[in-house]
Design a protein around this motif. Structure first.
Motif, PDB file in Angstrom:
ATOM      1  N   GLY A  50       0.787  -1.223   0.000  1.00 50.99           N
ATOM      2  CA  GLY A  50       0.000   0.000   0.000  1.00 50.99           C
ATOM      3  C   GLY A  50       0.819   1.273   0.000  1.00 50.99           C
ATOM      4  N   SER A  51       0.365   2.228   0.804  1.00 49.20           N
ATOM      5  CA  SER A  51       1.007   3.537   0.865  1.00 49.20           C
ATOM      6  C   SER A  51       2.426   3.451   1.389  1.00 49.20           C
ATOM      7  N   HIS A  52       2.722   2.404   2.146  1.00 49.28           N
ATOM      8  CA  HIS A  52       4.075   2.238   2.676  1.00 49.28           C
ATOM      9  C   HIS A  52       5.070   1.981   1.538  1.00 49.28           C
ATOM     10  N   TRP A  53       4.651   1.210   0.557  1.00 48.89           N
ATOM     11  CA  TRP A  53       5.503   0.954  -0.605  1.00 48.89           C
ATOM     12  C   TRP A  53       5.684   2.230  -1.422  1.00 48.89           C
ATOM     13  N   ILE A  54       4.647   3.042  -1.513  1.00 50.66           N
ATOM     14  CA  ILE A  54       4.752   4.320  -2.214  1.00 50.66           C
ATOM     15  C   ILE A  54       5.789   5.212  -1.543  1.00 50.66           C
ATOM     16  N   ASN A  55       5.834   5.190  -0.208  1.00 48.06           N
ATOM     17  CA  ASN A  55       6.828   5.969   0.529  1.00 48.06           C
ATOM     18  C   ASN A  55       8.247   5.465   0.301  1.00 48.06           C
ATOM     19  N   LEU A  56       8.403   4.151   0.223  1.00 49.28           N
ATOM     20  CA  LEU A  56       9.734   3.571   0.106  1.00 49.28           C
ATOM     21  C   LEU A  56      10.373   3.837  -1.255  1.00 49.28           C
ATOM     22  N   LYS A  57       9.591   3.818  -2.312  1.00 49.34           N
ATOM     23  CA  LYS A  57      10.153   3.849  -3.661  1.00 49.34           C
ATOM     24  C   LYS A  57      11.033   5.065  -3.945  1.00 49.34           C
ATOM     25  N   PRO A  58      10.616   6.297  -3.606  1.00 48.54           N
ATOM     26  CA  PRO A  58      11.530   7.423  -3.872  1.00 48.54           C
ATOM     27  C   PRO A  58      12.824   7.353  -3.081  1.00 48.54           C
ATOM     28  N   VAL A  59      12.772   6.770  -1.877  1.00 48.21           N
ATOM     29  CA  VAL A  59      13.995   6.602  -1.092  1.00 48.21           C
ATOM     30  C   VAL A  59      14.932   5.621  -1.787  1.00 48.21           C
ATOM     31  N   LEU A  60      14.362   4.513  -2.288  1.00 44.53           N
ATOM     32  CA  LEU A  60      15.188   3.512  -2.957  1.00 44.53           C
ATOM     33  C   LEU A  60      15.808   4.069  -4.227  1.00 44.53           C
ATOM     34  N   GLU A  61      15.036   4.828  -4.983  1.00 43.35           N
ATOM     35  CA  GLU A  61      15.569   5.440  -6.209  1.00 43.35           C
ATOM     36  C   GLU A  61      16.733   6.369  -5.891  1.00 43.35           C
ATOM     37  N   THR A  62      16.600   7.152  -4.833  1.00 40.81           N
ATOM     38  CA  THR A  62      17.670   8.076  -4.446  1.00 40.81           C
ATOM     39  C   THR A  62      18.904   7.322  -3.979  1.00 40.81           C
ATOM     40  N   LEU A  63      18.707   6.229  -3.257  1.00 41.71           N
ATOM     41  CA  LEU A  63      19.848   5.414  -2.824  1.00 41.71           C
ATOM     42  C   LEU A  63      20.613   4.859  -4.024  1.00 41.71           C
ATOM     43  N   ILE A  64      19.884   4.438  -5.044  1.00 39.09           N
ATOM     44  CA  ILE A  64      20.532   3.935  -6.257  1.00 39.09           C
ATOM     45  C   ILE A  64      21.306   5.055  -6.947  1.00 39.09           C
ATOM     46  N   ASP A  65      20.711   6.258  -6.992  1.00 37.55           N
ATOM     47  CA  ASP A  65      21.409   7.407  -7.582  1.00 37.55           C
ATOM     48  C   ASP A  65      22.734   7.672  -6.880  1.00 37.55           C
ATOM     49  N   ARG A  66      22.808   7.343  -5.600  1.00 34.31           N
ATOM     50  CA  ARG A  66      24.008   7.619  -4.809  1.00 34.31           C
ATOM     51  C   ARG A  66      24.964   6.425  -4.781  1.00 34.31           C
ATOM     52  N   GLY A  67      24.705   5.445  -5.645  1.00 40.33           N
ATOM     53  CA  GLY A  67      25.665   4.365  -5.829  1.00 40.33           C
ATOM     54  C   GLY A  67      25.444   3.132  -4.992  1.00 40.33           C
ATOM     55  N   HIS A  68      24.315   3.015  -4.309  1.00 38.80           N
ATOM     56  CA  HIS A  68      24.047   1.841  -3.489  1.00 38.80           C
ATOM     57  C   HIS A  68      23.333   0.768  -4.314  1.00 38.80           C
ATOM     58  N   GLN A  69      23.533  -0.478  -3.930  1.00 36.62           N
ATOM     59  CA  GLN A  69      22.798  -1.588  -4.517  1.00 36.62           C
ATOM     60  C   GLN A  69      21.585  -1.894  -3.644  1.00 36.62           C
ATOM     61  N   VAL A  70      20.433  -2.017  -4.267  1.00 41.45           N
ATOM     62  CA  VAL A  70      19.185  -2.208  -3.525  1.00 41.45           C
ATOM     63  C   VAL A  70      18.496  -3.473  -4.012  1.00 41.45           C
ATOM     64  N   THR A  71      18.186  -4.362  -3.074  1.00 40.71           N
ATOM     65  CA  THR A  71      17.458  -5.591  -3.371  1.00 40.71           C
ATOM     66  C   THR A  71      16.166  -5.584  -2.561  1.00 40.71           C
ATOM     67  N   VAL A  72      15.056  -5.807  -3.248  1.00 39.95           N
ATOM     68  CA  VAL A  72      13.745  -5.750  -2.606  1.00 39.95           C
ATOM     69  C   VAL A  72      13.121  -7.138  -2.562  1.00 39.95           C
ATOM     70  N   LEU A  73      12.787  -7.605  -1.376  1.00 43.29           N
ATOM     71  CA  LEU A  73      12.048  -8.857  -1.233  1.00 43.29           C
ATOM     72  C   LEU A  73      10.614  -8.642  -1.682  1.00 43.29           C
ATOM     73  N   ILE A  74      10.109  -9.547  -2.514  1.00 36.68           N
ATOM     74  CA  ILE A  74       8.746  -9.383  -3.021  1.00 36.68           C
ATOM     75  C   ILE A  74       8.040 -10.737  -3.028  1.00 36.68           C
ATOM     76  N   PRO A  75       6.863 -10.833  -2.397  1.00 39.47           N
ATOM     77  CA  PRO A  75       6.135 -12.109  -2.390  1.00 39.47           C
ATOM     78  C   PRO A  75       5.470 -12.362  -3.737  1.00 39.47           C
ATOM     79  N   SER A  76       5.143 -13.615  -3.994  1.00 35.30           N
ATOM     80  CA  SER A  76       4.517 -13.970  -5.263  1.00 35.30           C
ATOM     81  C   SER A  76       3.116 -13.392  -5.392  1.00 35.30           C
ATOM     82  N   THR A  77       2.485 -13.054  -4.280  1.00 34.00           N
ATOM     83  CA  THR A  77       1.169 -12.418  -4.284  1.00 34.00           C
ATOM     84  C   THR A  77       1.258 -11.089  -3.559  1.00 34.00           C
ATOM     85  N   SER A  78       0.987 -10.018  -4.262  1.00 40.46           N
ATOM     86  CA  SER A  78       1.054  -8.685  -3.672  1.00 40.46           C
ATOM     87  C   SER A  78       0.058  -7.779  -4.381  1.00 40.46           C
TER      88      SER A  78
END
Length: 448
Positions: free
Chosen positions: A33-61
């Protein structure tokens, strides 16, 4: 968001595992939900700054989608829950929250709610089993040697018996609110308020939508959405709301799924989806009718738009109480509001200057910060990795036993001292009485 949880006290949880320099390796726990919406811009910025990001994702979401384009890597794991079962459960929870709860006594609410939460816990444990019982996935995670786990505690990745203990081990908490929304109260130094990390300046609207907005003239527009989850509004309730909206002079853009209301006015258009942030940032927007989700509230604060709240479940009633107390919103009761009630509320927040003034004041507070909320969130994530954790910011209460935490050992000491002093006092008094009485008796015998 997850049923029954409160966003106003929810945080983003950071658990430091092993410190690194620049270019950290970050594991992100699944959320919804909204929590994932909050996380995504943070993850994008972390990638811009050179970090590797791996996201756990269930088969049903319901919200996370591994097939959508992204720069972070997904680590999928299988769960035994079907999408149909998940949607059916959430639909049941929404129906209880929206239509049943207001007509129950406290005991009935408690029994019904606990039944739903038991099933919710079973689903949570099935999610966890799908991850930790997969030898293949766990082997890959161990080989990756992550530097940081970035998690939202609303989806516990732990056994229920140890949830509090594991959450207490967090080095940094990133809170989804700020002091434009919150009220002053004591907080620990590892609590960082980053409310509004997803907010951004408005972009141009689609051509047909912009044409409709411009047709509103000086009256302006009202933006109306009850969130992406709410699709079960009854035809009767939909007609009542549409009738209320038809009586205001503004044009209305309403995100609505379901049968078209019979009383829909010429001033109202319904959409399956609307660019909420871009509409709230449009100069012709006069009010926002909202269910009170944290993300929507922060977009309204960001753009200085007064609100009419129709809270449904979870943290939404509490969120709207905050906004009402700040003077930027009015609250309607979904089950008991009438056509004229909603019409009067919308007219009030538009025509009474105090609501707009207070919304702009909150917006000014929101923007007047030494660093943007997104940059602050990223800073504290990197800070945690640079310093191999943030143990120096953690309160020592987490290291205490339960009896030490509640000062029972101190209480027992003072109780023992008090009892000892009381005993000494009683013994002293008894000794004095015996001495006095004994001397008097001897004197009397001598006189005889």
């Amino acid at each position: 968001m997850k049923p029954g949880q409160s966003l106003s006290v929810c945080a983003l949880l950071l658990l430091c595992m092993a410190g690194t320099g620049n270019g950290g390796n970050i594991l992100v726990w699944y959320t919804e939900g909204s929590h994932w919406i909050n996380l995504k811009p943070v993850l994008e910025t972390l990638i811009d700054r050179g970090h590797q990001v791996t996201v756990l994702i269930p088969s049903t979401s319901m919200f996370m989608n591994a097939s959508e384009p992204s720069r972070f890597r997904y680590e999928p794991f299988n769960i035994s829950i079907t999408m149909e079962a998940m949607e059916a459960f959430f639909e049941e929870f929404l129906h209880f929250s929206m239509y049943e709860m207001d007509h129950m006594n406290y005991l009935q609410i408690y029994i019904r709610f606990m039944d739903l939460m038991k099933r919710d816990l079973q689903y949570t444990l099935q999610f966890l089993d799908g991850l930790v019982k997969s030898d293949t996935v766990m082997a890959r995670l161990k080989e990756a040697k992550f530097d940081l786990v970035f998690a939202d505690p609303i989806f516990a990745g732990r056994k229920p018996t140890s949830a509090c203990e594991m959450m207490g081990r967090a080095d940094i908490w990133l809170m989804r609110t700020y002091w434009d929304f919150e009220f002053p109260r004591p907080f620990l130094p590892n609590f960082k308020f980053v409310g509004g990390i997803h907010c951004r300046p408005a972009k141009p609207l689609p051509e047909d939508m912009e044409e409709f907005v411009q047709s509103s003239g000086d009256a302006g527009i009202v933006v109306f959405t009850l969130g992406s989850f709410i699709t079960n509004i009854t035809a009767e309730k939909g007609d009542m709301i549409a009738s209320a909206l038809a009586q205001i002079p503004q044009k209305v853009l309403w995100r609505y799924k379901g049968e078209k209301p019979k009383t829909l006015g010429a001033n109202t258009r319904i959409y399956d989806w609307i660019p909420q942030n871009d509409l709230l940032g449009h100069p012709k927007t006069r009010a926002f009718i909202t269910h009170g989700g944290t993300n929507g509230i922060y977009e309204a604060i960001y753009h200085g738009v007064p609100m009419v709240g129709i809270p449904m479940f979870g943290d939404q009633p509490d969120n709207m109480v905050h906004m009402k107390a700040k003077g930027a919103a009015l609250i309607m009761d979904f089950n008991f509001m009438q056509t004229q009630d909603l019409t009067d509320a919308v007219n009030a927040v538009i025509n009474e200057p105090s609501y707009k003034e207070n919304a702009l004041r909150l917006s000014s507070i929101h923007h007047d910060r030494p660093i943007s909320p997104l940059d602050e969130a990223v800073f504290w994530i990197e800070f945690t990795m640079r310093n191999n954790g943030a143990k120096h910011l953690r309160v020592q209460a987490h290291e205490l036993t339960w009896y030490q935490y509640h000062s029972l050992d101190v209480f027992a000491f003072f109780l023992a001292v008090a009892l000892l002093l009381t005993l000494l006092f009683i013994k002293s008094c008894s000794f004095c009485v015996r001495r006095c009485c004994g001397r008097k008796g001897k004197t009397k015998r001598k006189a005889e």
